[in-house]
Design a protein around this motif. Sequence first.
Motif, mmCIF file in Angstrom:
data_model
loop_
_atom_site.group_PDB
_atom_site.id
_atom_site.type_symbol
_atom_site.label_atom_id
_atom_site.label_comp_id
_atom_site.label_asym_id
_atom_site.label_seq_id
_atom_site.Cartn_x
_atom_site.Cartn_y
_atom_site.Cartn_z
ATOM 1 N N SER A 58 0.830 -1.210 0.000
ATOM 2 C CA SER A 58 0.000 0.000 0.000
ATOM 3 C C SER A 58 0.861 1.255 0.000
ATOM 4 C CB SER A 58 -0.939 0.005 1.203
ATOM 5 O OG SER A 58 -0.202 -0.122 2.379
ATOM 6 N N LYS A 59 2.049 1.118 0.610
ATOM 7 C CA LYS A 59 2.990 2.244 0.665
ATOM 8 C C LYS A 59 3.339 2.745 -0.733
ATOM 9 C CE LYS A 59 7.427 2.630 2.985
ATOM 10 N NZ LYS A 59 8.288 1.907 3.925
ATOM 11 N N ALA A 118 0.462 4.550 -2.275
ATOM 12 C CA ALA A 118 0.321 5.902 -1.724
ATOM 13 C C ALA A 118 1.327 6.842 -2.363
ATOM 14 C CB ALA A 118 0.503 5.865 -0.207
ATOM 15 N N ALA A 172 -0.032 7.798 -5.601
ATOM 16 C CA ALA A 172 -1.135 8.748 -5.380
ATOM 17 C C ALA A 172 -0.569 10.138 -5.136
ATOM 18 C CB ALA A 172 -1.989 8.304 -4.191
ATOM 19 N N PHE A 215 -7.253 10.186 -5.881
ATOM 20 C CA PHE A 215 -8.125 9.648 -4.831
ATOM 21 C C PHE A 215 -8.392 8.162 -5.066
ATOM 22 C CE2 PHE A 215 -12.300 9.119 -2.701
ATOM 23 C CZ PHE A 215 -11.834 9.319 -1.407
ATOM 24 N N LEU A 239 -5.545 6.298 -3.866
ATOM 25 C CA LEU A 239 -5.536 6.333 -2.401
ATOM 26 C C LEU A 239 -6.548 5.348 -1.816
ATOM 27 C CD1 LEU A 239 -3.876 8.140 -0.526
ATOM 28 C CD2 LEU A 239 -5.993 9.335 -0.069
ATOM 29 N N ILE A 240 -7.707 5.265 -2.462
ATOM 30 C CA ILE A 240 -8.705 4.293 -1.995
ATOM 31 C C ILE A 240 -8.099 2.897 -2.042
ATOM 32 C CG2 ILE A 240 -10.891 3.145 -2.564
ATOM 33 C CD1 ILE A 240 -11.978 5.762 -3.558
ATOM 34 N N ALA A 282 -4.967 2.131 -2.019
ATOM 35 C CA ALA A 282 -3.896 2.014 -1.023
ATOM 36 C C ALA A 282 -4.470 1.730 0.360
ATOM 37 C CB ALA A 282 -3.082 3.311 -0.995
ATOM 38 N N VAL A 283 -5.496 2.475 0.719
ATOM 39 C CA VAL A 283 -6.051 2.313 2.065
ATOM 40 C C VAL A 283 -6.777 0.978 2.187
ATOM 41 C CG1 VAL A 283 -7.697 3.265 3.734
ATOM 42 C CG2 VAL A 283 -6.141 4.769 2.528
ATOM 43 N N TYR A 308 -4.263 -1.621 2.497
ATOM 44 C CA TYR A 308 -3.724 -1.593 3.853
ATOM 45 C C TYR A 308 -4.675 -2.299 4.829
ATOM 46 C CZ TYR A 308 -3.086 -0.068 8.533
ATOM 47 O OH TYR A 308 -2.975 -0.078 9.875
ATOM 48 N N PHE A 309 -5.966 -1.972 4.689
ATOM 49 C CA PHE A 309 -6.954 -2.541 5.601
ATOM 50 C C PHE A 309 -7.007 -4.064 5.480
ATOM 51 C CE2 PHE A 309 -8.422 1.422 6.994
ATOM 52 C CZ PHE A 309 -9.269 1.206 8.062
ATOM 53 N N HIS A 334 -2.890 -5.217 6.031
ATOM 54 C CA HIS A 334 -2.127 -4.643 7.151
ATOM 55 C C HIS A 334 -0.637 -4.642 6.837
ATOM 56 C CE1 HIS A 334 -5.381 -4.277 10.055
ATOM 57 N NE2 HIS A 334 -5.868 -5.333 9.446
ATOM 58 N N ASP A 335 -0.325 -4.319 5.602
ATOM 59 C CA ASP A 335 1.094 -4.353 5.218
ATOM 60 C C ASP A 335 1.694 -2.957 5.255
ATOM 61 O OD1 ASP A 335 0.065 -2.989 3.124
ATOM 62 O OD2 ASP A 335 0.907 -4.272 1.564
ATOM 63 N N ASN A 336 2.951 -2.891 4.919
ATOM 64 C CA ASN A 336 3.600 -1.588 4.823
ATOM 65 C C ASN A 336 4.018 -1.326 3.389
ATOM 66 O OD1 ASN A 336 3.447 -0.568 7.405
ATOM 67 N ND2 ASN A 336 5.033 -2.000 8.068
#
Lengths: 683, 109
Positions: free
Chosen positions: B59-60, B63, B66, B93, B96-97, B99-100, B103-104, B107-109
């Motif tokens: 996800s990093k 982002a 983004a 955006f 970003l969606i 990415a988030v 992440y959810f 739960h990675d970095n």
Amino acid sequence: MITKPTKLKLAALGAFAVVYIIVFWATRSGVGNNWDWIFPYFKGYAPELFWKDISSWSDVGLGAAQSYAPSVLYQFLLLPFYYLPLQPEYIIFLLLVVSFSLGSFLVFWRLNKRVNNISALLIGLAVFINPAIFYKLLAGHLVYIGAYIAYVGLVFYLLDYYRPTVRSSLTLGLLFALSAVQAQFLVFSLITVVLFFLLHKQLFSLRLFALSMLVVALIHLYWVSNFLLGSVSVSEVGKLAQDSTFSQLERTSFFNIFRLTFSDATFISRFYSRFAQFAGLALTGLMLVLLAKKNSDQKQPGFFYGQWVVFVIIAAGAYRDFAVPVVSKIYPLLREAGHAAPLVIFSLLLAVVFAAKSKIAIGASQLAVALVLAFSLVTFTSSLPLVDYQKAREELSQYNAVSDNSTYRVITYPFYNQYTFRSQPQNVKQGTPMSNTGWDSFTIFLGREYIDNSTSNTGVQNQLLDSYDLSALEPYNVKYIYDLSGVYRSSADKFLPLSQYSLDKIKKNNDISFIEKLIERNPGGLYKISDNIYAVSNYRPRIDMAAGKFWRTSRTEYLVQPDKLAGGKITLRSTFHKGWELSIEPRADLSCNVVSEGNVTECLGTNFNKNKASSKTVLSHIKDKDGLNVWLLDPSQVGSQYQYRISFQPDAMHRIALMVSLTTLLSVATLTILVSRKKHDAQ
Amino acid sequence: MKDLVNLIKRELAKSENQIVIDAVIATIAFCVCLYTGWGLIRSSIVAFLAFHFISPIPSKKLASWAFGVFVVMALTLAMGRKEFAEIFSQAAFAMLIVAVLTYFVRHDN
């Protein structure tokens, strides 16, 4: 002995209070009369903000069943403020300083253990001094501010204290219910709670979640019951909300959200310069950088990133692309995209402060927040919608002259909000008034029932403007006309399209000789009571019949003793509702202190339940051509041995629901306070 | 057909630049959905699913892309080209969606 952390907290609270006294200093002479601001101009009327909405039947306009009143809870909690022996402008000033200081302190208190004091102070201020909150103050959404503070409390409670126990669930339910004084927070808080549990699955229990939601439902039962019992329908309220919406209100571009100006309907972009908007953009950009650079401690910023994404979707109106069955029924509730704006900024600020770990990141976040804060401080101190309450009182005191205690309605001229005080300055930006154009806060707190002059209610007003014919008022129990044209100018032309509000009407509606023309066209139809107050000669009483007496025993009950009923007909001159019931009972000998005389006499009296029948004979009724309640009695039900009780039936259940709400609120709040004190003592 | 796809994927993977493959897959998924009139949100979800099941991008990284698009948006906004800023803001955006959401889920970095 005061410990060092306590000293720090007290100093922070003091500092916030000083900042907010400075920020709101200009409002001590009066703020309001803009957009949705409603606050009385005269001392002693503020408690009406609570009392006017507490009944199951609202008197506004021709009356309606109370429907959508979550804010009553907020007004109830503020009653101690409203009863302060101060002029209203000082009450608002105090309310703003106290609520903003406590809100900022709450944020600081929960943050200063996690981040450095400067960041905590800056975020504490920026959560409440930012473009979105400025818009809320410009629009007079004070209830929203109260809901927002409770919401902030809810978020920090989840992060810091929530455990899967009954006590925690009750407290969560209480905070959720307090945030829901602004109905949109029913959705916003639910989103937050769901996101929290998605990230903290080990804390979730369906049973405890249901308990929290039960607390919310019980605390709000006093108005939810109106829907459950069928007094009002969800689709009608939804339609009403949908009818009053427009595209600028519902949608906006993402870049407007990124630069913190949100939808055009918020008018933020008219107050915040390009530099201020780029400061907002920098803050959003910083959040993205921090997301890209995030370290191993992810849960808290992750929670706020998630929230930010969801609230941006709501603020942009992008969810409207999905016509999800059932869920789309709540879309009208969220129609004002600006309602999500403060939550976008709140999530953004918290995501940034939690994600900034390195010195450079912390410095950059402080700088970006400080910039947004600085621009907002300038806007708050210079651009709130001020109005001089003392001057308003001087102009409006003449209208308090009528001492008629009978049941009637007044109509005020000019018609149609928004209203502008002729003698007070107005801030106009790009042709749109940004101050001194709002609801008529005088008539709302007049203590009399009144014909609703909001722009959606154009029936009788249009008839008067078109024909100058006073008979248009006859069905509606209008006894007095208040000529406010010397004080107010209607600014409806700034908000209504010409298709609804023609140039001819605009002219007629701001004509200071309108009443003279009415008198001229209706000889003997109006007579002067005092300067600018006129009585209507063809006035018809609230309870109408051929001849007889009636008593208004409460807002939702009348007792009628007819001498004569033409065609067995009794009319209640209020909006038709199936909840109004007429029951027959043996006639009682009641005292009659006459307050209005005529063929139909209105009395004041006592002991109204003397002959109240335990088993009622209830008669059905019909809606007449004017939309009023009419009962047609057959000859066997008419006679001098009977009296008739007209009552609004949902009232009984409404009272029970109110008691349930109050009991739940007080018991859960007491439990929460006792438990937290016990924990504090134990520590 | 399936074998062909697998073959292409394997071949592309040999390039040792998984990021490029991810970008191509996500962009194609997003653009096709958007072009067919699915709207921003639905297209983002499909792009997310594509990432989740096909591409192991952190996800990093999403982002940071983004942010790149966000900078372009800010520049076009500064130049007064709102119509372009609008497109770039949607793209930023959408990323970003993803990415988030990524992440959810991970739960990675």
